[in-house]
Every structure is written in C-alpha cells, then in structure tokens.
Motif scaffolding. Sequence first.
Motif, PDB file in Angstrom:
ATOM      1  N   ALA A  41      42.530  35.948  39.527  1.00 20.57           N
ATOM      2  CA  ALA A  41      41.287  35.388  40.007  1.00 20.57           C
ATOM      3  C   ALA A  41      42.303  33.943  39.999  1.00 20.57           C
ATOM      4  O   ALA A  41      42.003  33.201  40.860  1.00 20.57           O
ATOM      5  CB  ALA A  41      40.289  35.362  39.341  1.00 20.57           C
TER       6      ALA A  41
ATOM      7  N   LYS B 237      42.538  40.814  35.098  1.00 17.02           N
ATOM      8  CA  LYS B 237      41.765  40.509  36.275  1.00 17.02           C
ATOM      9  C   LYS B 237      41.535  39.028  36.454  1.00 17.02           C
ATOM     10  O   LYS B 237      41.558  38.593  37.350  1.00 17.02           O
ATOM     11  CB  LYS B 237      40.691  41.329  36.112  1.00 17.02           C
TER      12      LYS B 237
ATOM     13  N   GLU C 200      38.892  42.229  42.361  1.00 17.39           N
ATOM     14  CA  GLU C 200      37.531  42.288  41.497  1.00 17.39           C
ATOM     15  C   GLU C 200      37.140  43.827  41.267  1.00 17.39           C
ATOM     16  O   GLU C 200      36.241  43.985  40.426  1.00 17.39           O
ATOM     17  CB  GLU C 200      36.402  41.654  42.085  1.00 17.39           C
TER      18      GLU C 200
ATOM     19  N   TYR D  53      47.206  40.580  43.649  1.00 20.92           N
ATOM     20  CA  TYR D  53      45.721  40.502  44.153  1.00 20.92           C
ATOM     21  C   TYR D  53      45.710  40.970  45.647  1.00 20.92           C
ATOM     22  O   TYR D  53      44.808  41.744  46.117  1.00 20.92           O
ATOM     23  CB  TYR D  53      45.148  39.195  43.785  1.00 20.92           C
TER      24      TYR D  53
END
Length: 334
Positions: free
Chosen positions: A316, A312, A26, A57
């Motif tokens: 997620a 992004k 994030e 991530y």
Amino acid sequence: MVRIAAADYTGPTARAWVIGATGTYEDMKLESVEVPTPGEGQLRVRVLRASTNPVDYKRCEFPSGFVAYPSSVGIDGAGIVEAIGDSVETGAKVGDRVAFFAGLSSGFGSFAEHALVDATLAVPVPEGVSLDAAAALPTVALTALIGLEKLQVEAGKTLLVTGGAGGVGQFVIQMAVSQGVTVITTCSTGNVAALKVLGAHHVIDYTTEKIAERVAEITKGAGVAYLYDCVSAATLNEAAGSVQAHGKILSIVGPVETDASYFMRGLATFHVNLLIQPPAKLRANLTEIIQLAADKKLVVPVTKTIKLEEVKAQLAEQAAGHVKGKVVVAVTEA
C-alpha cells in the motif's frame, strides 16, 4: 501455479502471499500452501529474504494468460537452494546461497517461505554479501544497469536522474558515477545529503528549486546528454527540455510519449522492461551486480526490514509512492 493446501492435505506446507485472480494487492491473502516440487530447469529455494518493488502491486492487476493464477507474489528474493529439478545446468547445489529474480510466468513469488525459481535467474551470493542486500538488488539494480546500457552513457558527459532517492535511482547514480559520468539528480529536501553521499555531483531539491533553471545553471546552458526518468511521464516531459539536441531519454515507468519537439530536436527515447529481457542476459547482469556489491562498489540502500505478515501494508505504501530506497522482507530465518 501455487497450490493452496486443502483441509485434507497431509504433506509439507508453507506460508505465502497469494492472489487467486486478476485484482489488486488488496486481494492478496497470506495462505498455507503446498511446498512445491521443482520441475525441469527449476530450483526450490527456501526464501530467507525478499524485497518490495512497485511491480509487486502492479502484477496483481495483470490479466491471466500473462500471469499464472493462483500465484504467490514477489519478484525479488534470496535464500538457500533446497531442491533441484532436472536439466539444471547452472552448477547450483543444495545448500547454496542465491539471489533470484522470480519473474511472473511460474506463479511462484518471493513473498513465500518456499519458491520455485528458473535456475538461470538464481545466481550465487558470495559470503561477503548479506542476504538482505542480495534480496534488495535484482529488480532495481538490473533496471539501472540495463537502462544505462540502453543510453550508452559516456564518461565526461552529463546525466540527469529524476527521482534519485528511489530504489532504481540510487543505483543509477552509483553506476553512472563509476563510469565517469557527471550526475545531476532530483529529490526532496530530506534526501539531498544521502544522494550526495552516493556520489551525485549535483542534487536539485525539487521542493524548493526549479529543475530546468538549476540544470541550465549547472551546465552553463548546455543541458544534459542523457535523461533517466524514475518518476512519471509528467516529470519526464518537464525534464526533457533540459536535454541537448540529439540527446537520449529513458523511462522506467512506461514507453516515452513523444511529440513533434522530440523529433525536431533529434531526441532518442528508450524504456526498460525486465520481463522481456533474455534470461541469460539477466543472469549475466545480476551476477555482475552481486559481484559489485561483494567488491564494495555498490551501496545497497536498505531503509527498513519488515515481517512477512506486513507485506500487504507495505505494498500500500508502494502504491502511494511513499517508499524511498529498498524495503526488505524477513521471510524466514536460517
């Protein structure tokens, strides 16, 4: 390390997803960065396609010292060689189409319009292989291949693959079947048909069937010689009961946590970590994988293609465990 273009910078720039320090995905930002110059042993690649992986991530959480910061994110990519540093001995030429495994140490990832890549980890892509397919292959196919090497699978024996619909699992199935191994795999209802098409001999729908019971039924109580877990420690521990005495278990999630029962049954355990593999081995294996794709011996399961701006949001989805197959990022166009 990647350099974010300052307001007074007048040189060439490109877009890249950058993380400035240890954090989470994030904290990534789509930045304007300086186009880098390749150093010794490096290629600069104009990235046309990238693909997402769980490690993308997770790497945002790695501490400095293990990862160069600030850095662009993304470990798998494909594109065109546009500049070559000193002491490159791979035969790479400007204009070559290559697939690459970016690693973590350079600070340059594939979610960027230009990336610096260790020349050893960039291999030629034949004309018969699309750059979409080439970008989808490195991490998942290397993990599948090296894992099967560690297990030393033998034709005629049986392998249980948990999480067969994931990026790694789909390649484990194909590679094992090609080696004459009988493959049992697990997935949810919506993926059963697809895994049968990839060659799995038996597909267990874990939403409606109990894995241990079905494995016992399929193997007539003998169990499997090998377990390749692509899901979690909990799934591995549940499935381990289906492995024969003196069998082999491998996880791609982390080192296998064993108890006395593993020792009493003589089970051998393994783990795959691409980041500690010798570059020469990764190059040889990735070259082999790309050739298998060129020879139509591997199906590359690209499930969707996204824009660079959507990375992004896609990470997620990766973090939530909602991704099946491979997602390709259209970074730039030829």
